[in-house]
Design an enzyme around this catalytic site. Structure first.
Site, PDB file in Angstrom:
ATOM      1  N   HIS A 118      41.685  36.216  29.633  1.00 27.88           N
ATOM      2  CA  HIS A 118      40.771  36.513  30.735  1.00 27.88           C
ATOM      3  C   HIS A 118      39.380  36.732  30.134  1.00 27.88           C
ATOM      4  O   HIS A 118      39.263  37.245  29.018  1.00 27.88           O
ATOM      5  CB  HIS A 118      41.266  37.795  31.415  1.00 27.88           C
ATOM      6  N   ASP A 196      45.756  43.551  25.813  1.00 25.09           N
ATOM      7  CA  ASP A 196      45.284  43.590  27.193  1.00 25.09           C
ATOM      8  C   ASP A 196      46.531  43.555  28.078  1.00 25.09           C
ATOM      9  O   ASP A 196      47.173  42.519  28.213  1.00 25.09           O
ATOM     10  CB  ASP A 196      44.376  42.376  27.450  1.00 25.09           C
ATOM     11  N   GLN A 199      47.993  42.579  33.176  1.00 25.50           N
ATOM     12  CA  GLN A 199      49.054  41.926  33.954  1.00 25.50           C
ATOM     13  C   GLN A 199      50.436  42.364  33.507  1.00 25.50           C
ATOM     14  O   GLN A 199      51.392  42.299  34.291  1.00 25.50           O
ATOM     15  CB  GLN A 199      48.946  40.393  33.829  1.00 25.50           C
ATOM     16  N   LYS A 222      45.815  47.171  39.631  1.00 23.94           N
ATOM     17  CA  LYS A 222      46.824  46.107  39.568  1.00 23.94           C
ATOM     18  C   LYS A 222      48.240  46.669  39.565  1.00 23.94           C
ATOM     19  O   LYS A 222      49.211  45.932  39.520  1.00 23.94           O
ATOM     20  CB  LYS A 222      46.596  45.247  38.323  1.00 23.94           C
ATOM     21  N   CYS A 360      38.957  33.352  36.050  1.00 23.17           N
ATOM     22  CA  CYS A 360      38.289  34.065  34.952  1.00 23.17           C
ATOM     23  C   CYS A 360      38.849  33.662  33.600  1.00 23.17           C
ATOM     24  O   CYS A 360      39.001  34.492  32.705  1.00 23.17           O
ATOM     25  CB  CYS A 360      38.405  35.576  35.113  1.00 23.17           C
TER      26      CYS A 360
END
Ligand code: PMP
Length: 402
Positions: A118, A196, A199, A222, A360
């Site tokens: 991303h 990261d 998600q 999220k 993105c």
């Protein structure tokens, strides 16, 4: 069975009774909020609102206690200690903090990032490397996948010491990346590993202490929490070594005319008034997820993904970009219709909300040779009926378009 359980659970999310025709399949962008989270925000402002860490009156003590309890809930949730949890505005801020603070520490010579990241896990490392004169190495990808031999080659040859940052699950294709194996390679080459988890955390249980990871970032919104609150978790000894990212109130120890000393971690990284209500809301969201259990959530998302792949792959002219190990996110396009038109028709004709665009992740789309894709992404309140509506919606859009 599981679908029935989650069908009932949909009633916890008031947006679905307000908008009964909504088929919400843009969960990789943000998730809807359960009443418990909405009520927690209201309750904070109605009963406990005061600034934290500043005053000795009772209300401020209560709001500080709530903020610190929320930190403890987050820490327990991902298996770390409260002082290793920094509240930020979201994944983007967590990653910018790291890129600046690790860069400014003067210890690292290079930053390495796979091409499927991303933009918020790509551009900060790229730009700060350039600003500080460090080396920046993008790692090539194959379709949507990362090969360990490419990682191995780059961590061997890069300038050291180095930082390697990558996602656990790509937001563009839902590819479950082999980050555990990458972290091992990075550590055996003496590097720092950043995950990261924007998600990953909504989909999979994670144990920071048991993992081979130095820093982890995710966003509250999220995983059923409010917007404007996120987390950076880091190993304490590393957090102690690096410079603050922002300066101001709350993060100082002693301020002199020329020099300032800083508060201990995590406060050194929390300049200014934090998002107190957001932290409380995030803690409530994590309790909600824990109560249902990751086991059920992961299984349900896996079932939805399988069902969607099966039904979408028989639509003539539709290409699915998902990998064999994709989880909860499916990107697709149709040979006769632009992704933006398809997404718009899905919304207009069928009330189905999917994302279209570059997600993105322009470098990822460049590797696939496309400039735009549609993306359907699932979360726990989605049902198999939603998948049927997506499939029927695509067929209606194609009929309308031809
Ligand atoms: N990384 C990944 C993998 C993401 O999916 C996202 C959000 N789409 C981000 C980072 C950025 O998160 P936020 O916008 O909440 O800061």
């Amino acid at each position: 069975e599981l679908d029935e359980y989650f069908k009932k659970l949909k009633a916890d999310f008031p947006i679905f009774s307000e908008r009964p025709d909504l088929v919400y399949l843009d969960n990789a962008a943000t998730t809807q909020k359960p009443s418990a989270v909405i009520e927690k925000l209201r309750h904070f402002y109605v009963t406990a609102n005061a600034n934290v860490h500043r005053a000795v009156y009772r209300l401020a003590e209560e709001s500080t206690a709530l903020y610190e309890e929320s930190r403890k809930t987050v820490a327990d949730f991902i298996g770390t200690a409260p002082e290793e949890i920094i509240f930020t505005r979201g994944t983007t801020e967590s990653l910018n903090l790291l890129a600046y603070s690790l860069g400014l520490s003067g210890k690292y010579k290079s930053f390495i990032v796979p091409l499927f990241e991303h933009h918020s896990n790509f551009v900060p490392w790229q730009q700060i490397a350039h600003t500080l004169g460090l080396k920046f190495y993008p790692v090539k990808i194959h379709g949507g996948e990362l090969f360990l031999e490419d990682v191995e080659a780059i961590v061997k040859s890069c300038e050291k010491p180095f930082v390697f940052s990558m996602t656990g699950l790509t937001n563009s294709l839902g590819y479950r990346a082999p980050f555990e194996a990458v972290a091992k390679l990075v550590h055996s080459a003496g590097g720092i590993f950043v995950l990261d988890a924007a998600q990953l955390i909504p989909h999979e249980a994670f144990d920071f202490a048991a993992s081979d990871i130095d820093f982890l970032a995710f966003s509250g919104h999220k995983i059923l929490g409010p917007t404007g609150i996120g987390v950076l978790a880091g190993k304490k000894e590393l957090l102690e070594q690096i410079r603050p990212f922002q300066y101001g109130g709350e993060m100082i120890d002693k301020v002199g005319e020329q020099d300032t000393t800083f508060a201990p971690v995590p406060y050194k990284f929390e300049a200014g008034t934090p998002n107190i209500a957001g932290a409380a809301g995030l803690a409530e969201a994590l309790k909600y997820v824990k109560n249902i259990s990751y086991e059920k959530i992961s299984k349900h998302i896996e079932n939805l993904t399988k069902n969607a792949i099966e039904k979408l792959s028989v639509i003539p002219g539709l290409t699915l970009y998902c990998q064999k190990n994709c989880h909860g996110i499916i990107s697709f396009s149709h040979e006769n219709i632009h992704p933006h038109d398809l997404a718009e028709l899905l919304s207009r004709l069928s009330g189905v909300a999917v994302r279209s665009g570059h997600h993105c992740s322009q470098q990822q789309l460049k590797v696939l040779g496309v400039s735009s894709l549609c993306r359907a992404s699932f979360y726990l309140y989605n049902t198999h009926n939603d998948i049927d509506k997506l499939v029927a919606g695509i067929q209606d859009a194609l009929r309308w378009f031809s």
